[in-house]
Design an enzyme around this catalytic site. Structure first.
Site, short mmCIF file in Angstrom:
data_model
loop_
_atom_site.label_atom_id
_atom_site.label_comp_id
_atom_site.label_asym_id
_atom_site.label_seq_id
_atom_site.Cartn_x
_atom_site.Cartn_y
_atom_site.Cartn_z
CD GLU A 75 -3.08 1.23 1.22
OE1 GLU A 75 -3.52 0.20 0.70
OE2 GLU A 75 -3.76 2.23 1.48
CG ASP A 76 1.52 2.86 3.37
OD1 ASP A 76 0.50 3.10 2.71
OD2 ASP A 76 1.53 2.71 4.60
#
Ligand code: MN
Length: 727
Positions: A75-76
């Site tokens: 996700e990051d």
């Protein structure tokens, strides 16, 4: 705890292939997140490490710990799922993918987006429940560090989501501690002031003389068990501020009345000792009726086990006691999930505390949610349904076309009709439940298919208010009844005026009344007619105004007016036509029966004046009355009128009977011998030898009910019969 000891700890209980990859996962995550910081300013890696720690404390398998380390990388950062699959395994990548998909978009609170997120969440969990467990640990750590987030709006949004979705999910899979902490942290953010005052009150309770009470009670109990040769560990258990607050809300009581803040847990070595301890306690102290629950022989749906009982303790204090074994205790606090994960992997059929249970019994609710997903077209509707589904106090019923309607437990067919649409509710005349005709008051069960029979000319009945439970149904019924009354008064007003006018050879038309409406400050003619019908504006003065405006000579006016005066008196009387079987108050005060004790003729009764509601009738020893002990001015002495037995009243009895063929038949034969009717019944608990049912009876009064109960008592298959009292 350092990374080293964390990894060591996990390896100590899981030495699978994955435990060898723990180091690599930690390093991988640290490197991937190296350029990021948390809102607190700390290195980002502190977060996945904390999530891994929470899971290691729950003894989750090494695979879950690896997923915890990696859960935010895709996700990051620029790490891809393919990379994770190569470096670790496709299984790890699959789980990380599941979590990435359900990383909720917290910036937006739009209901549709929330529903979409929930849809993703449920689909992900259904693949592997470990996705949910890691997500819960992730949410827990985010909640613990929520105060670092500057925006209050965002903090509140995350807390609401936690309270509405994650805490119930944690409860459903038996993670009691996580549920408690999530609820409490959300509560703190959402209602800081209430949280503080609850904490302050708890502190006050613990100060001074009271401070020593728990220790004293523990000493006395320990001594007692010692003399019986039982080894037991006793701890006092503090309720969380959130649970105190929600109980106060639910039971509508204040802090002082919250009797069971003091709670103790007795932990013994085996199940036999649990029952021995229970025997000793019940032998020595007064028990509070119907407070005893045995979740050891019949575990809760989420797998929870324990014995619960409420007693008057050694210091004459109401105390709550939970009895369980050391093993059950550990599981109840943390481990149902871990246990389940292992059980699922290692055994073809689940083995649960020595009891063989099929695997699919657990988490069947995930399947229920999935079926709702398949059947709902509108995502917002799904959110409402799904949010409710994870709560225990909901029933789900279906329309004939398969639409799911979620209602609070205890809802009846009328509630269902209003939930479908207010028009359906207002026009409903009957119901078919599972294709059989059933009374509108029938309480609905999970999975019932309900068809509402409507008649557009029909209007809601005041009696529905007694059994409808949802706010929507209640308010719609009230509104419809108000409208109906208003319409009647308007018609009456019109009849009075047109009658008076016809005596003067004047044809009635609504227009004639316009000046009079203005004169009496009424918004419109209907309002004027209503006031005349109700007797708030006397017909003579209305006529004076009307005739004055059509400027007609009125030789006979006085005659007409005096006649109307007489009608006016009659109208006043017509208003008070309540035909209730109770005396002791003015006939025009509305009466209703309390839903906590359902009084029936013959019961000693007391009324409580409630502004806006009229008088609510309780049985004189109903526990709810304690809530009014400080306001004696509200109490009204009431008694039953004679010949009241022409009406039928609803009363519920709890029956415990032998679990054998014919028991139910005996019950229904006995009831019908007394010319009474069973309107509904529900099995409330069931064990190998006994089962308990709540039977809704339609009776003429207390004498009638008492004779039914007495004859049930004489039957061998019936163990006990009690009148139902809402706790
Ligand atoms: Mn995270």
């Amino acid at each position: 705890m350092s990374i080293e000891s964390l990894i060591q700890k996990v390896s100590s209980y899981d030495n699978s292939e994955y435990s060898k990859l723990l180091h690599k996962a930690a390093e991988f995550s640290k490197k991937a997140h190296s350029k990021q910081t948390r809102a607190s300013g700390e290195a980002y890696f502190t977060h996945p490490r904390a999530v891994a720690q929470i899971l290691a404390d729950m003894k989750l398998d090494a695979l879950s710990i690896i997923v915890a380390f990696l859960h935010d990388t895709v996700e990051d950062t620029d790490v891809t799922l393919e990379k994770i699959s190569q470096e670790f395994s496709p299984e790890v990548s699959e789980l990380v993918n599941g979590i990435t998909k359900i990383n909720f978009i917290e910036e937006k609170s739009d209901a549709v987006i929330q529903a979409e997120n929930l849809r993703k969440l449920i689909i992900a969990i259904s693949k592997d429940v470990r996705i949910l467990i890691v997500k819960l640990a992730d949410r827990l750590h985010n909640m613990r560090t929520l105060h670092h987030i500057k925006s209050e709006d965002k903090r509140k949004r995350i807390s609401t989501e936690t309270l509405e979705i994650f805490a119930p999910l944690a409860e459903r899979i038996g993670l009691q501690n996580i549920k408690n902490e999530l609820q409490d942290l959300s509560f703190q953010t959402l209602h800081q002031d209430i949280h503080q005052s609850v904490c302050a009150r708890v502190d006050l309770l613990k100060s001074g003389e009271n401070h020593k009470l728990p220790t004293k009670i523990i000493d006395i109990l320990e001594q007692l068990f010692k003399t019986h040769g039982i080894e037991a560990r006793i701890t006092s258990r503090e309720k969380t501020p959130y649970s105190i607050w929600s109980k106060m809300k639910r039971k509508k009581i204040n802090f002082e009345q919250l009797s069971d803040i003091m709670a103790f847990r007795i932990i013994v070595k085996d199940i036999l000792d649990c029952y021995k301890v229970l025997g000793i306690i019940h032998n020595h102290y007064l028990t509070i009726p119907r407070s005893f629950k045995d979740y050891i022989s019949t575990p809760k749906q989420n797998g929870y086990q324990s014995i619960h009982t409420l007693i008057m303790g050694p210091e004459q204090e109401k105390i709550e006691i939970q009895i369980r074994t050391e093993k059950i205790h550990k599981t109840a606090e943390w481990g149902v999930t871990a246990h389940w994960v292992y059980a699922q992997e290692r055994e073809s059929s689940g083995n649960y505390h020595g009891k063989q249970v099929p695997n699919n019994t657990y988490y069947s609710w995930i399947k229920e949610l999935l079926s709702i997903l398949e059947h709902s077209s509108d995502p917002t509707e799904l959110l409402n349904n799904a949010k409710l589904e994870v709560y225990h106090d909901q029933v789900f019923c279906f329309t004939p076309k398969g639409r799911v309607i979620g209602l609070p437990v205890g809802s009846c067919a009328v509630d269902f009709a209003y939930a479908v649409h207010s028009d359906v509710g207002n026009a409903c005349v009957g119901a078919k439940i599972n294709r059989k005709i059933a009374p509108l008051r029938t309480k609905l069960q999970n999975g019932d298919q309900v068809e509402i029979v409507t008649d557009k000319t029909h209007l809601p009945l005041a009696s529905w208010e007694k059994f409808a439970v949802t706010a929507k149904a209640q308010s719609s019924i009230k509104k419809a009844i108000r409208n109906k009354k208003r319409q009647e008064y308007i018609n009456l007003g019109r009849i009075i005026i047109s009658h008076a006018l016809s005596k003067r050879q004047i044809n009635y038309s609504d227009n004639i009344l316009s000046p009079a409406a203005k004169f009496f400050h009424k918004q419109n003619i209907e309002d004027l007619l209503q006031s005349i019908g109700e007797g708030n504006i006397s017909p003579p003065s209305a006529m004076k105004c009307i005739l004055g405006n059509i400027k007609t000579e009125a030789p006979e006016l006085d005659k007409i007016l005096s006649k109307l005066e007489a009608t006016g008196v009659k109208i006043q009387n017509a208003k008070h036509s309540k035909n209730m079987p109770i005396k002791g108050i003015d006939e025009d005060i509305p009466l209703q029966f309390a839903r906590c004790c359902y009084p029936i003729p013959g019961d000693p009764i007391i009324g409580i004046h409630q502004p806006g509601k009229g008088v609510v009738v309780h049985i004189s020893d109903c526990e709810t009355l304690q809530n009014y002990s400080a306001s004696p001015e509200k109490w009204v002495d009431l008694s039953w009128k004679k010949n009241n037995e022409l009406q039928i009243y609803s009363s519920t009895v709890n029956v415990i009977m032998l679990n054998k063929p014919g028991s139910l038949a005996t019950l229904s034969i006995e009831v019908s011998k007394h010319d009474a009717n069973i309107s509904n019944f529900k099995i409330t608990s069931r064990a190998a030898d006994f089962f308990e049912i709540a039977v809704d009876l339609e009776v003429k009064g207390l004498t009638h009910l008492a004779s039914i109960m007495a004859s049930l008592h004489t039957k061998q298959c019936i163990h006990s019969v009690h009148r139902y009292v809402k706790q």
